[in-house]
Design an enzyme around this catalytic site. Structure first.
Site, mmCIF file in Angstrom:
data_model
loop_
_atom_site.group_PDB
_atom_site.id
_atom_site.type_symbol
_atom_site.label_atom_id
_atom_site.label_comp_id
_atom_site.label_asym_id
_atom_site.label_seq_id
_atom_site.Cartn_x
_atom_site.Cartn_y
_atom_site.Cartn_z
ATOM 1 N N LYS A 110 39.041 -43.716 -19.240
ATOM 2 C CA LYS A 110 39.821 -42.572 -18.758
ATOM 3 C C LYS A 110 40.325 -41.743 -19.933
ATOM 4 C CE LYS A 110 43.681 -41.499 -15.588
ATOM 5 N NZ LYS A 110 44.757 -42.084 -14.757
ATOM 6 N N SER B 62 45.290 -40.271 -10.021
ATOM 7 C CA SER B 62 44.759 -39.333 -10.993
ATOM 8 C C SER B 62 43.442 -39.765 -11.634
ATOM 9 C CB SER B 62 45.779 -39.137 -12.126
ATOM 10 O OG SER B 62 45.998 -40.361 -12.829
ATOM 11 N N SER C 268 47.243 -44.719 -9.316
ATOM 12 C CA SER C 268 46.111 -43.936 -9.825
ATOM 13 C C SER C 268 44.856 -44.737 -10.134
ATOM 14 C CB SER C 268 46.534 -43.161 -11.074
ATOM 15 O OG SER C 268 47.486 -42.179 -10.743
#
Length: 498
Positions: free
Chosen positions: A80, A155, A179
């Site tokens: 990420k 997210s 998330s």
């Protein structure tokens, strides 16, 4: 398309150990898959083909000499874009950090490098991890591989979509209020939020320090256990790091795979069901609860009254922490700098840069957090929210005196259409209704696929929660449930090009 991309990380590790394939081959077929489908999915912001193949070649050389560093040595992974990486941009999905290349690796990144996992690239995300759909990325939304007009969660939708689209067998995500778990639910992947402090946050660009946690994104519970054990453990560079070793997760997953849950007590959370939850989600959830009973678990209902206030508390605590954390992006030291015409002051430059560099959702939360911390309002808002947080922690403690794990749906609905909730922030925030309590209390949680909806054919997730530092319970129960439900994610079910 190579059949290798369909294998789990554990299967790929076994193939490498048996000499049936090489890390260079595995890395190349995943890079080929990214080239073939990521134009549609947009899971990646940055792809490092040269670096990944170089790391893969080094892995093959080690293995040829009998010096493999770890069981996953040579298995590629995605990261990420909120975790710092030497030599690769870390933008946090924001124009504020466009082009920034960090001078150091996050501890979890260093651990995967030290274990020999080639890094394919950095995945898309909501700007500074603020969002539940990955639509708030400054570089465009990620799309759900199951249906390209649907959100992949957020997210960390980029990491979940990359794994779901078979672009990567493993990924790292971060979970501040769901998330990792909520994207897992809507993409049919496995997402784990470890116990707070059990995985280092050093090098994670902070959204909310007391809530953020790095964790694995995979296609199976066993794969998550393998990655979780690798990245977990004490880190002297993280002041919130626990000293308890992170072990026994792989053994727990393998024990759970036998399907025997006799003696395990499971609590269904009363407050995380019923009104507000989509009927198709509840049907799949109830089926999962029935399966737990058939596997031998003792299932009871548990009440956690404070959970109904968790969202309100979270959306005061998180904005307060983020407004403080993002104050450093002032155009004076690093990041975007916009200089207005004329003879602007330093304050004028800061205003112009923050206005241009931050998106609407980030600005919304900064304003809310600054207000909650302002003189005269601190006790009324932030102070009260912290009191609710204490009540949530106490409710968890009481619940775990009665049961070993708690269970709930992961998300109130399946993946909704892109754009459907952008103009309604509260509706967007509601997607994290079931996942937020674990972040407020620091407890571990896992989302596993419960099946597909009988309405839209999209995946539904079921969430398991365990006491602090008892992450192994998640893996035992999660693996047993996963085995009984059977495979949910398959490439044939995806809309993205096969």
């Amino acid at each position: 398309m190579s059949e290798l991309i369909l294998k789990t990380a554990a299967e790929l590790a076994d193939s490498l150990a048996a000499g049936e394939t090489t890390s260079v081959e595995l890395t190349q077929v995943h890079l080929d898959r990214i080239a073939a489908v990521d134009g549609d999915v947009h899971a990646f912001l940055h792809i490092d083909a040269e670096g990944a193949l170089s790391q893969a070649a080094a892995s093959d050389a080690r293995r040829a000499n009998g010096d493999a560093l770890h069981a996953l040595d040579g298995v590629p992974i995605a990261v990420k874009d909120v975790l710092t990486t030497i030599g690769l941009p870390t933008t946090c999905g924001s124009k504020m950090l466009e082009g920034w290349v960090p001078p150091y690796d996050a501890t979890v990144v260093k651990k995967i490098k030290d274990a020999g996992l080639p890094i394919l690239g950095k995945t898309n995300m909501d700007e500074f991890a603020m969002g539940s759909s990955t639509e708030h990325s400054a570089y465009g939304p990620t799309k759900n591989p199951w249906k390209l007009d649907r959100i992949p969660g957020g997210s960390g939708g980029g990491s979940a979509a990359a794994v779901a689209a078979f672009e990567a067998p493993l990924a790292l995500g971060t979970d501040t209020g769901g998330s990792i778990r909520q994207p897992g639910a809507v993409t049919g992947t496995v997402g784990v939020k470890p116990t707070y402090g059990s995985v280092s946050r050093y090098g994670l660009v902070a959204l909310a320090n007391s809530l953020d946690q790095v964790g694995p994104v995979t296609r199976t519970v066993l794969d998550s256990a393998l990655l979780h054990e690798l990245i977990g453990g004490h880190d002297p560079l993280d002041s919130t790091s626990t000293t308890t070793p992170v072990t026994g997760l792989v053994d727990a997953a393998r024990a759970g795979a036998t399907g025997d849950l006799k003696g395990v007590k499971v609590g269904v959370i009363k407050e995380l069901a019923g009104e507000g939850w989509a009927p198709d989600v509840m049907r799949k959830f109830n089926e999962s609860v029935d399966i737990l009973t058939k596997l031998g678990a003792d299932v009871v209902e548990v009440s956690t009254p404070s959970f109904q206030h968790a969202m309100a508390a979270y959306y005061l605590i998180l904005p307060a922490e983020c407004s403080s954390n993002l104050a450093k992006f002032d155009a004076m030291r690093y990041g975007l700098r916009v200089t207005p015409d004329g003879d602007p002051s330093a304050e004028d430059v800061m205003k112009a840069s923050r206005d241009a560099g931050f998106g609407d959702e980030v600005k919304r939360r900064i304003i809310l957090g600054t207000y909650a911390l302002s003189s005269g309002y601190y006790d009324a808002y932030y102070g009260q929210a912290q009191k609710i947080r204490t009540l949530i922690i106490e409710d968890f403690k009481k619940a775990f005196e009665q049961v070993d794990v708690l269970v709930s749906p992961t998300s109130p609905s399946t993946a909704f259409p892109l754009g459907a909730k952008l103009d309604d922030p509260l509706a967007m925030y509601m997607q994290d209704l079931a996942t937020i309590p674990a972040n407020l209390a620091g407890t571990p949680g896992i989302s596993i696929p419960a099946g597909v909806s009988d309405v839209d054919g999209l995946p539904v997730g079921v969430q398991l929660l365990a006491p602090v530092l008892e992450d192994a319970r998640l893996y035992r129960v999660g693996a047993a449930l996963e085995g009984a439900i059977g495979p949910v994610l398959s490439i044939d079910k995806l809309e993205v090009a096969r």
